[in-house]
Write a protein that holds these residues in place. Structure first.
Motif, PDB file in Angstrom:
ATOM      1  N   ASN A 329       0.854  -1.185   0.000  1.00 39.83           N
ATOM      2  CA  ASN A 329       0.000   0.000   0.000  1.00 39.83           C
ATOM      3  C   ASN A 329       0.892   1.237   0.000  1.00 39.83           C
ATOM      4  O   ASN A 329       2.105   1.144  -0.171  1.00 39.83           O
ATOM      5  CB  ASN A 329      -0.978  -0.020   1.184  1.00 39.83           C
ATOM      6  N   LEU A 330       0.305   2.412   0.186  1.00 42.50           N
ATOM      7  CA  LEU A 330       1.085   3.645   0.100  1.00 42.50           C
ATOM      8  C   LEU A 330       2.115   3.753   1.219  1.00 42.50           C
ATOM      9  O   LEU A 330       3.154   4.397   1.046  1.00 42.50           O
ATOM     10  CB  LEU A 330       0.147   4.853   0.113  1.00 42.50           C
ATOM     11  N   ALA A 331       1.848   3.143   2.362  1.00 45.85           N
ATOM     12  CA  ALA A 331       2.829   3.144   3.447  1.00 45.85           C
ATOM     13  C   ALA A 331       4.035   2.298   3.076  1.00 45.85           C
ATOM     14  O   ALA A 331       5.191   2.695   3.314  1.00 45.85           O
ATOM     15  CB  ALA A 331       2.190   2.633   4.737  1.00 45.85           C
ATOM     16  N   ASP A 332       3.809   1.122   2.488  1.00 48.90           N
ATOM     17  CA  ASP A 332       4.917   0.286   2.023  1.00 48.90           C
ATOM     18  C   ASP A 332       5.788   1.057   1.036  1.00 48.90           C
ATOM     19  O   ASP A 332       7.025   1.039   1.134  1.00 48.90           O
ATOM     20  CB  ASP A 332       4.381  -0.967   1.331  1.00 48.90           C
ATOM     21  N   LEU A 333       5.151   1.715   0.077  1.00 50.60           N
ATOM     22  CA  LEU A 333       5.899   2.437  -0.945  1.00 50.60           C
ATOM     23  C   LEU A 333       6.687   3.589  -0.344  1.00 50.60           C
ATOM     24  O   LEU A 333       7.820   3.867  -0.764  1.00 50.60           O
ATOM     25  CB  LEU A 333       4.932   2.955  -2.017  1.00 50.60           C
ATOM     26  N   ALA A 334       6.105   4.277   0.647  1.00 50.79           N
ATOM     27  CA  ALA A 334       6.785   5.409   1.277  1.00 50.79           C
ATOM     28  C   ALA A 334       8.016   4.949   2.058  1.00 50.79           C
ATOM     29  O   ALA A 334       9.111   5.519   1.914  1.00 50.79           O
ATOM     30  CB  ALA A 334       5.819   6.154   2.198  1.00 50.79           C
ATOM     31  N   VAL A 335       7.864   3.936   2.889  1.00 50.78           N
ATOM     32  CA  VAL A 335       8.988   3.452   3.700  1.00 50.78           C
ATOM     33  C   VAL A 335      10.094   2.896   2.805  1.00 50.78           C
ATOM     34  O   VAL A 335      11.281   3.164   3.010  1.00 50.78           O
ATOM     35  CB  VAL A 335       8.509   2.393   4.710  1.00 50.78           C
ATOM     36  N   PHE A 336       9.711   2.150   1.798  1.00 49.77           N
ATOM     37  CA  PHE A 336      10.697   1.608   0.865  1.00 49.77           C
ATOM     38  C   PHE A 336      11.445   2.738   0.155  1.00 49.77           C
ATOM     39  O   PHE A 336      12.669   2.685  -0.001  1.00 49.77           O
ATOM     40  CB  PHE A 336      10.008   0.712  -0.159  1.00 49.77           C
ATOM     41  N   GLY A 337      10.716   3.772  -0.260  1.00 46.83           N
ATOM     42  CA  GLY A 337      11.339   4.898  -0.934  1.00 46.83           C
ATOM     43  C   GLY A 337      12.354   5.608  -0.068  1.00 46.83           C
ATOM     44  O   GLY A 337      13.428   6.000  -0.538  1.00 46.83           O
ATOM     45  N   VAL A 338      12.044   5.767   1.217  1.00 46.98           N
ATOM     46  CA  VAL A 338      12.972   6.431   2.140  1.00 46.98           C
ATOM     47  C   VAL A 338      14.223   5.581   2.355  1.00 46.98           C
ATOM     48  O   VAL A 338      15.356   6.077   2.270  1.00 46.98           O
ATOM     49  CB  VAL A 338      12.278   6.729   3.484  1.00 46.98           C
ATOM     50  N   LEU A 339      14.049   4.302   2.626  1.00 44.35           N
ATOM     51  CA  LEU A 339      15.193   3.434   2.914  1.00 44.35           C
ATOM     52  C   LEU A 339      16.071   3.203   1.690  1.00 44.35           C
ATOM     53  O   LEU A 339      17.289   3.007   1.806  1.00 44.35           O
ATOM     54  CB  LEU A 339      14.708   2.089   3.462  1.00 44.35           C
ATOM     55  N   ARG A 340      15.473   3.258   0.521  1.00 45.53           N
ATOM     56  CA  ARG A 340      16.213   2.925  -0.702  1.00 45.53           C
ATOM     57  C   ARG A 340      17.361   3.891  -0.991  1.00 45.53           C
ATOM     58  O   ARG A 340      18.331   3.523  -1.662  1.00 45.53           O
ATOM     59  CB  ARG A 340      15.250   2.892  -1.889  1.00 45.53           C
ATOM     60  N   VAL A 341      17.272   5.137  -0.492  1.00 47.48           N
ATOM     61  CA  VAL A 341      18.329   6.109  -0.805  1.00 47.48           C
ATOM     62  C   VAL A 341      19.650   5.758  -0.121  1.00 47.48           C
ATOM     63  O   VAL A 341      20.688   6.330  -0.470  1.00 47.48           O
ATOM     64  CB  VAL A 341      17.898   7.546  -0.409  1.00 47.48           C
ATOM     65  N   MET A 342      19.633   4.837   0.826  1.00 47.49           N
ATOM     66  CA  MET A 342      20.868   4.435   1.494  1.00 47.49           C
ATOM     67  C   MET A 342      21.582   3.294   0.781  1.00 47.49           C
ATOM     68  O   MET A 342      22.676   2.899   1.180  1.00 47.49           O
ATOM     69  CB  MET A 342      20.582   4.022   2.940  1.00 47.49           C
ATOM     70  N   GLU A 343      20.984   2.737  -0.268  1.00 46.94           N
ATOM     71  CA  GLU A 343      21.597   1.603  -0.954  1.00 46.94           C
ATOM     72  C   GLU A 343      23.004   1.940  -1.418  1.00 46.94           C
ATOM     73  O   GLU A 343      23.254   3.022  -1.948  1.00 46.94           O
ATOM     74  CB  GLU A 343      20.739   1.174  -2.147  1.00 46.94           C
ATOM     75  N   GLY A 344      23.915   1.008  -1.236  1.00 45.17           N
ATOM     76  CA  GLY A 344      25.301   1.206  -1.627  1.00 45.17           C
ATOM     77  C   GLY A 344      26.160   1.833  -0.552  1.00 45.17           C
ATOM     78  O   GLY A 344      27.377   1.937  -0.714  1.00 45.17           O
ATOM     79  N   LEU A 345      25.545   2.237   0.561  1.00 46.27           N
ATOM     80  CA  LEU A 345      26.285   2.873   1.651  1.00 46.27           C
ATOM     81  C   LEU A 345      26.373   1.930   2.854  1.00 46.27           C
ATOM     82  O   LEU A 345      25.594   0.978   2.972  1.00 46.27           O
ATOM     83  CB  LEU A 345      25.604   4.180   2.053  1.00 46.27           C
TER      84      LEU A 345
END
Length: 371
Positions: A329-345
């Motif tokens: 749902n929109l909460a899943d998409l929001a949390v995933f979007g926030v966490l995804r910016v840390m990928e590779g770090l």
């Protein structure tokens, strides 16, 4: 396809239910051959008929036919429900009015709020163009009085600001059959206020609400309190989770330098700007991250706050695959979007190793990238 599935289940149930039950004195195991004829396209077959299947009835099952028929009806009902629900949520982007949308996203690639919008657009299969904004000069958005990103331009005429407003507006548009984008935007009024430091800030009313009627709401939120939970966790992502990113990716001088190396490589910088941003920006953000830690009352080891927040999210999902159930749902998409910016770090690697988020995160990757 949902209708075809329904007809198939009904035919199977009716035929099985009408089959004579085995009698106790019949020592012969017999089988009933069933052929299913459907109208139009037949799914999973080589022609107009399903391949014959044999349903065997043991002599000690007196009313096995009726029981199996009921099982087909119950299973068919659940299957049809999930098929309709899946189709409704995952293929909204294929509605006839969606191709009329011409979307341009003004963003910083490494911005968590921008990432939230991209995840939503990708999940719903909405095509869009990206304009990467130079974070120093911001010339790409000189035409706008709103000086933050993300900004989404719709059809070159309607400007949507704030990531949560953008997502709620587009979700409403995908579901509603009557409202236009300008009509929907009016549901999220812009409000000016002053922060504790006296700085003027812009906020938006109702920004976590998808503006749908009762019938549409019942399809979008079939489970009890699912709408309330979605709003709660969308707000949590904006008000808390996003504030854990900077203190963690700029936690040490080396992590800060690695983060800015990624930011410069992915962002829109000139040669001199890139050099300045990488070294002076990294040093500045390492210092600022200490202030952010104090502002948000974080622990000395900010990783522990990140771990705690992520595990809290996973615990709230429980045994479900997603917060939204079978589909994000929109909460899943929001949390995933926030966490995804840390990928590779390093912060991302530590989070994956020291929390229970990995299974959900990988499922979200698959869900978003399937379109």
């Amino acid at each position: 396809m949902a209708a075809a599935c329904a007809r198939t289940f009904c035919n199977v149930s009716r035929l099985v239910y009408k089959t004579l039950p085995c009698r106790p004195d019949n020592g012969v195991v017999f089988s009933t051959r069933i052929y299913l004829q459907t109208q139009g396209n037949t799914y999973g077959t080589m022609g107009k008929r399903f391949r014959p299947k044999h349903l065997q009835f043991r002599p000690n099952l007196r009313r096995g036919g009726q029981a199996l028929g009921c099982a087909f009806l119950i299973g068919g009902g659940f299957g049809l429900y999930h098929t309709i629900n899946f189709t409704f949520q995952r293929h909204l982007a294929k509605e006839s009015k969606v191709p009329d949308l011409n979307l341009t996203l003004y963003q910083y690639k490494t911005c968590p709020f921008c990432s939230k919008v991209r995840v939503f657009l990708d999940y719903h299969g909405l095509p869009y163009e990206i304009v990467e904004v130079n974070p120093v000069m911001r010339q790409e958005i000189n035409w706008s009085t709103y000086r933050k990103v993300p900004i989404l331009m719709v059809n070159g005429t309607t400007q949507l600001n704030d990531s949560s407003v953008i997502i709620s507006t587009l979700m409403t548009y995908l579901i509603s059959k009557e409202k236009t984008i300008p009509q929907i935007v009016a549901c999220y009024p812009e409000m000016k206020a002053k922060s504790d430091s006296g700085k003027e800030v812009t906020e938006y009313g109702n920004k976590y609400w998808v503006m749908v009627d009762d019938a549409e709401s019942g399809m979008l939120y079939p489970a009890k309190d699912s709408r309330k939970e979605e709003i709660k966790w969308r707000k949590w992502a904006d008000d808390w989770l996003v504030h854990l990113i900077s203190p963690n990716v700029y936690r040490t001088p080396m992590e800060s330098l690695a983060s800015f190396d990624y930011i410069v490589s992915e962002g829109k910088f000139g040669t001199f700007e890139g050099f300045f941003a990488k070294y002076f920006g990294a040093a500045a953000m390492w210092i600022i991250s200490k202030r952010l830690k104090n502002r948000h009352n974080l622990q000395d080891d900010v990783r522990q706050d990140l771990y705690k927040a992520v595990n809290k999210w996973v615990a709230a999902i429980g045994k479900k695959q997603f917060m939204g159930g079978d589909n994000p749902n929109l909460a899943d998409l929001a949390v995933f979007g926030v966490l995804r910016v840390m990928e590779g770090l390093q912060a991302f690697n530590d989070m994956m190793e020291n929390t229970k988020v990995k299974k959900w995160y990988r499922s979200m990757e698959d869900a978003v990238h399937q379109n």
